[in-house]
Design a protein around this motif. Structure first.
Motif, PDB file in Angstrom:
ATOM      1  N   ALA A   1     -27.505  18.148  65.938  1.00 36.36           N
ATOM      2  CA  ALA A   1     -28.912  17.340  66.298  1.00 36.36           C
ATOM      3  C   ALA A   1     -30.359  18.131  65.651  1.00 36.36           C
ATOM      4  CB  ALA A   1     -29.247  18.135  67.980  1.00 36.36           C
ATOM      5  N   LYS A   2     -30.129  19.378  65.428  1.00 38.04           N
ATOM      6  CA  LYS A   2     -31.499  19.444  64.425  1.00 38.04           C
ATOM      7  C   LYS A   2     -31.295  19.187  62.853  1.00 38.04           C
ATOM      8  CE  LYS A   2     -32.162  24.571  65.584  1.00 38.04           C
ATOM      9  NZ  LYS A   2     -32.246  26.059  65.214  1.00 38.04           N
ATOM     10  N   GLU A   3     -30.006  18.847  62.274  1.00 35.69           N
ATOM     11  CA  GLU A   3     -29.681  17.530  61.516  1.00 35.69           C
ATOM     12  C   GLU A   3     -30.265  16.453  61.212  1.00 35.69           C
ATOM     13  OE1 GLU A   3     -26.258  18.453  60.260  1.00 35.69           O
ATOM     14  OE2 GLU A   3     -26.818  20.496  59.360  1.00 35.69           O
ATOM     15  N   GLN A   4     -30.679  16.294  62.578  1.00 35.19           N
ATOM     16  CA  GLN A   4     -31.013  14.247  63.486  1.00 35.19           C
ATOM     17  C   GLN A   4     -32.202  14.298  63.164  1.00 35.19           C
ATOM     18  OE1 GLN A   4     -28.394  12.732  62.746  1.00 35.19           O
ATOM     19  NE2 GLN A   4     -27.206  14.353  62.358  1.00 35.19           N
TER      20      GLN A   4
ATOM     21  N   PRO B   1     -36.307  11.799  69.269  1.00 33.12           N
ATOM     22  CA  PRO B   1     -35.355  11.783  69.946  1.00 33.12           C
ATOM     23  C   PRO B   1     -35.018  13.282  70.063  1.00 33.12           C
ATOM     24  CG  PRO B   1     -34.792  11.902  67.661  1.00 33.12           C
ATOM     25  CD  PRO B   1     -36.233  12.159  68.036  1.00 33.12           C
ATOM     26  N   VAL B   2     -34.074  13.376  71.318  1.00 35.40           N
ATOM     27  CA  VAL B   2     -33.512  14.456  71.459  1.00 35.40           C
ATOM     28  C   VAL B   2     -32.007  14.819  71.428  1.00 35.40           C
ATOM     29  CG1 VAL B   2     -33.058  16.252  74.274  1.00 35.40           C
ATOM     30  CG2 VAL B   2     -35.352  14.678  73.766  1.00 35.40           C
ATOM     31  N   GLY B   3     -31.712  16.497  71.134  1.00 36.10           N
ATOM     32  CA  GLY B   3     -29.541  16.020  71.136  1.00 36.10           C
ATOM     33  C   GLY B   3     -29.398  16.364  72.839  1.00 36.10           C
ATOM     34  N   TYR B   4     -28.626  16.228  72.965  1.00 35.17           N
ATOM     35  CA  TYR B   4     -28.110  15.677  73.911  1.00 35.17           C
ATOM     36  C   TYR B   4     -26.287  16.264  74.291  1.00 35.17           C
ATOM     37  CZ  TYR B   4     -27.958  14.818  78.983  1.00 35.17           C
ATOM     38  OH  TYR B   4     -28.509  15.433  80.202  1.00 35.17           O
TER      39      TYR B   4
ATOM     40  N   ALA C   1     -30.850  19.151  75.309  1.00 34.08           N
ATOM     41  CA  ALA C   1     -30.083  19.104  76.877  1.00 34.08           C
ATOM     42  C   ALA C   1     -29.234  18.690  77.718  1.00 34.08           C
ATOM     43  CB  ALA C   1     -31.180  17.662  77.703  1.00 34.08           C
ATOM     44  N   SER C   2     -28.589  18.619  78.736  1.00 33.76           N
ATOM     45  CA  SER C   2     -27.790  18.441  78.886  1.00 33.76           C
ATOM     46  C   SER C   2     -28.042  18.537  80.402  1.00 33.76           C
ATOM     47  CB  SER C   2     -26.452  19.425  78.641  1.00 33.76           C
ATOM     48  OG  SER C   2     -25.106  19.875  78.711  1.00 33.76           O
TER      49      SER C   2
ATOM     50  N   CYS D   1     -21.420  15.380  71.477  1.00 33.18           N
ATOM     51  CA  CYS D   1     -23.530  15.206  71.176  1.00 33.18           C
ATOM     52  C   CYS D   1     -23.707  14.068  70.477  1.00 33.18           C
ATOM     53  CB  CYS D   1     -23.918  16.595  70.580  1.00 33.18           C
ATOM     54  SG  CYS D   1     -22.995  17.107  68.945  1.00 33.18           S
ATOM     55  N   GLY D   2     -24.813  13.840  71.115  1.00 31.87           N
ATOM     56  CA  GLY D   2     -25.488  13.080  70.341  1.00 31.87           C
ATOM     57  C   GLY D   2     -27.193  12.993  70.267  1.00 31.87           C
ATOM     58  N   VAL D   3     -27.136  11.668  70.290  1.00 33.60           N
ATOM     59  CA  VAL D   3     -29.375  11.770  70.567  1.00 33.60           C
ATOM     60  C   VAL D   3     -29.948  10.681  71.245  1.00 33.60           C
ATOM     61  CG1 VAL D   3     -30.843  11.898  68.852  1.00 33.60           C
ATOM     62  CG2 VAL D   3     -29.279  12.603  67.874  1.00 33.60           C
ATOM     63  N   ARG D   4     -30.859  10.773  72.155  1.00 36.50           N
ATOM     64  CA  ARG D   4     -31.023   9.959  73.295  1.00 36.50           C
ATOM     65  C   ARG D   4     -32.313  10.140  72.536  1.00 36.50           C
ATOM     66  NH1 ARG D   4     -28.850  11.163  79.313  1.00 36.50           N
ATOM     67  NH2 ARG D   4     -26.141  11.192  78.223  1.00 36.50           N
ATOM     68  N   HIS D   5     -32.961   9.026  72.677  1.00 39.06           N
ATOM     69  CA  HIS D   5     -34.107   8.426  72.269  1.00 39.06           C
ATOM     70  C   HIS D   5     -34.433   8.141  73.774  1.00 39.06           C
ATOM     71  CE1 HIS D   5     -33.378   8.128  68.081  1.00 39.06           C
ATOM     72  NE2 HIS D   5     -32.451   7.882  68.490  1.00 39.06           N
ATOM     73  N   ASP D   6     -34.636   7.532  74.681  1.00 41.87           N
ATOM     74  CA  ASP D   6     -35.535   7.184  75.844  1.00 41.87           C
ATOM     75  C   ASP D   6     -35.615   9.099  76.510  1.00 41.87           C
ATOM     76  OD1 ASP D   6     -32.391   8.050  76.066  1.00 41.87           O
ATOM     77  OD2 ASP D   6     -32.281   6.711  77.522  1.00 41.87           O
ATOM     78  N   TYR D   7     -36.685   9.041  77.424  1.00 38.94           N
ATOM     79  CA  TYR D   7     -36.359  10.154  78.302  1.00 38.94           C
ATOM     80  C   TYR D   7     -35.570  10.930  78.967  1.00 38.94           C
ATOM     81  CZ  TYR D   7     -38.929  13.280  81.715  1.00 38.94           C
ATOM     82  OH  TYR D   7     -38.644  14.724  82.531  1.00 38.94           O
TER      83      TYR D   7
END
Length: 145
Positions: A104-107, A74-77, A113-114, A60-66
């Motif tokens: 993701a919450k910690e970020q 950002p959104v966790g992905y 999303a997925s 999982c990662g963090v996405r900053h784009d839409y």
């Protein structure tokens, strides 16, 4: 089950699991991708260890784009999740997903999303069971120029 963040030296272990899901890649390509991912600040890979070996992973990662279906950034992905077939239906994927959501919450993410391929019914069922809501269906196109 032991659930842990994958370390750099476990990138090939993760790649050996991932190749079972992403068959169009090579172990070498995936190992390098996971090394880079594990080394980045915007992502994490969790390993599920059972019976003395790795039996699953979640990336999982963090996405900053839409991100389709979300309102924030950002959104966790969830980039990928896999459990070896003989270890499925034991809650391992759910536990790994929960670890991803916590990370993701910690970020600072307030949404997660997925995605999955249109024909991947198993993945669709998993996502819906885990509380995801379908945001959209698309067909992507490409051609050589």
């Amino acid at each position: 089950m032991i659930l842990k963040e994958a370390a750099m030296e476990e990138a090939e272990t993760v790649a050996n699991l991932a190749i079972q899901m992403w068959e169009d890649n090579s172990i070498e390509e995936l190992t390098e991708e996971f090394r880079n991912y594990i080394n980045s600040e915007n992502g994490v890979v969790f390993l599920a260890v059972l019976d003395g070996g790795a039996v699953g992973f979640a990336q999982c990662g963090v996405r900053h784009d839409y991100v389709e279906g979300t309102d924030t950034s950002p959104v966790g992905y969830l980039e990928g999740i896999f459990v070896v077939e003989e270890y499925r239906r034991r809650g391992l994927a759910k536990d790994m997903l929960l670890a991803c959501e916590k990370w993701a919450k910690e970020q600072g993410c307030t949404e997660f999303a997925s995605d999955c391929e249109l024909e991947n019914e198993d993945s669709l069922r998993f996502h819906l069971k885990m509380g995801f809501k379908e945001a959209n269906r698309i067909i992507c196109f490409a051609k050589n120029l």
